[in-house]
Design a protein around this motif. Structure first.
Motif, short mmCIF file in Angstrom:
data_model
loop_
_atom_site.label_atom_id
_atom_site.label_comp_id
_atom_site.label_asym_id
_atom_site.label_seq_id
_atom_site.Cartn_x
_atom_site.Cartn_y
_atom_site.Cartn_z
N TYR A 36 0.84 -1.18 0.00
CA TYR A 36 0.00 0.00 0.00
C TYR A 36 0.88 1.24 0.00
O TYR A 36 2.04 1.21 0.42
N GLY A 107 2.86 -4.32 8.31
CA GLY A 107 4.15 -3.85 8.77
C GLY A 107 4.01 -2.44 9.34
O GLY A 107 2.93 -1.83 9.27
N TYR B 36 -9.96 -2.22 11.44
CA TYR B 36 -8.55 -1.96 11.69
C TYR B 36 -8.43 -0.53 12.21
O TYR B 36 -9.31 0.30 12.00
N GLN B 38 -5.40 2.76 12.71
CA GLN B 38 -4.07 3.24 12.38
C GLN B 38 -3.73 4.43 13.25
O GLN B 38 -4.39 5.47 13.18
N SER B 41 1.36 7.53 11.67
CA SER B 41 2.66 7.10 11.16
C SER B 41 3.02 5.66 11.50
O SER B 41 4.20 5.31 11.59
N GLN B 42 2.00 4.83 11.69
CA GLN B 42 2.23 3.41 11.90
C GLN B 42 1.39 2.61 10.91
O GLN B 42 0.49 3.14 10.26
N GLY B 43 1.67 1.33 10.82
CA GLY B 43 0.85 0.45 9.99
C GLY B 43 -0.47 0.15 10.69
O GLY B 43 -0.57 0.23 11.91
N PRO B 44 -1.51 -0.18 9.93
CA PRO B 44 -2.79 -0.52 10.54
C PRO B 44 -2.69 -1.73 11.46
O PRO B 44 -1.89 -2.63 11.23
N TYR B 46 -4.91 -4.80 13.30
CA TYR B 46 -6.16 -5.56 13.29
C TYR B 46 -6.85 -5.43 14.64
O TYR B 46 -6.20 -5.50 15.70
N TYR B 87 -10.81 2.06 10.65
CA TYR B 87 -11.33 1.70 9.34
C TYR B 87 -12.27 0.49 9.44
O TYR B 87 -11.90 -0.54 10.02
N LYS B 98 -8.82 -9.03 -0.69
CA LYS B 98 -7.90 -7.95 -0.34
C LYS B 98 -8.67 -6.89 0.41
O LYS B 98 -9.90 -6.82 0.35
N LEU B 99 -7.97 -6.08 1.18
CA LEU B 99 -8.57 -5.03 1.96
C LEU B 99 -8.46 -3.70 1.22
O LEU B 99 -7.37 -3.28 0.87
N THR B 100 -9.60 -3.08 1.00
CA THR B 100 -9.64 -1.76 0.39
C THR B 100 -10.07 -0.77 1.45
O THR B 100 -11.17 -0.88 2.00
N PHE B 101 -9.20 0.19 1.73
CA PHE B 101 -9.45 1.14 2.81
C PHE B 101 -10.23 2.35 2.32
O PHE B 101 -9.91 2.92 1.28
N GLY B 102 -11.23 2.75 3.10
CA GLY B 102 -11.92 4.01 2.87
C GLY B 102 -11.23 5.09 3.68
O GLY B 102 -10.06 4.97 4.04
N LYS B 103 -11.99 6.15 3.99
CA LYS B 103 -11.39 7.27 4.71
C LYS B 103 -11.33 7.03 6.21
O LYS B 103 -10.58 7.68 6.92
#
Lengths: 115, 111
Positions: A36, A107, B36, B38, B41-44, B46, B87, B98-103
């Protein structure tokens, strides 16, 4: 929980150079990994899906020759940003699917700054 | 994948429950609801997922309406560390999903 290690966490490079980002699943095998990109104050945008041992599938609008993805093993995928330019500056995040429970782990991301 | 709609932001007081809504009126019968979050400045990370039954884990509870057209993520005792973008994602499971992220929704926990 499962851990996905992404390295480096940040990188600064000159325009025209190539940068490689690694994504490893540390305690599970990931047959599928995702890459991503996230610009400031925006959501994550899926760039490509990577399956072990096969070519990556890129989302519409993502240049496959610019963003090279290699998924050579069940625990490692790499993203190479070739001939980077300032507009490629972004936060890149990988994720890996644990095939045993279908959960997707992310990650910690790589902040790329191209000067 | 079905689309989700979330309010852009909300806040809650520390120690109180945070109830984050999500609409997914076009969800298909075999699509799951995933949450998820976030932190900056980090990864999402779960949080939880479910199909039709309510789910609970150490982080949160997920309440899915009977018609599955909406859901609510509940953080029972919000802390300052829960400030993040949350999210809500609807997707199939399986090797090709696959994961599609919205706003997402920005949750701000105030002291």
């Amino acid at each position: 929980g499962a851990v996905v290690s992404q390295h480096p966490s940040w990188v600064i490079c000159k325009s025209g150079t190539s940068v490689k980002i690694e994504c490893r699943s540390l305690d599970f095998q990931a047959t599928t990994m995702f890459w991503y990109r996230q610009f400031p104050k925006q959501s994550l945008m899926l760039m490509a899906t990577s399956n072990e041992g096969s070519k990556a599938t890129y989302e519409q609008g993502v240049e496959k020759d610019k963003f090279l993805i290699n998924h050579a093993s069940l625990t490692l995928s790499t993203l190479t940003v070739t001939s980077a330019h300032p507009e490629d500056s972004s936060f890149y995040i990988c994720s890996a699917r644990d095939g045993t429970n279908e959960k997707l782990f992310f990650g910690s991301g790589t902040q790329l700054s191209v000067l | 994948d079905a689309k989700t709609t979330q309010p852009p932001s909300m806040d809650c007081a520390e120690g109180r429950a945070a109830n984050l809504p999500c609409n997914h009126s076009t969800i298909s019968g075999n699509e799951y609801v995933y949450w998820y979050r976030q932190i900056h400045s980090q990864g999402p990370q779960y949080i939880i997922h479910g199909l039709k039954n309510n789910e609970t884990n150490e982080m949160a509870s997920l309440i899915i309406t009977e018609d599955r057209k909406s859901s609510t993520l509940i953080l029972p005792h919000a802390t300052l560390r829960d400030t993040a973008v949350y999210y809500c994602i609807v997707t199939y499971t399986g090797a090709n999903s696959k994961l599609t992220f919205g706003k997402g929704i920005t949750l701000s926990v105030r002291p």
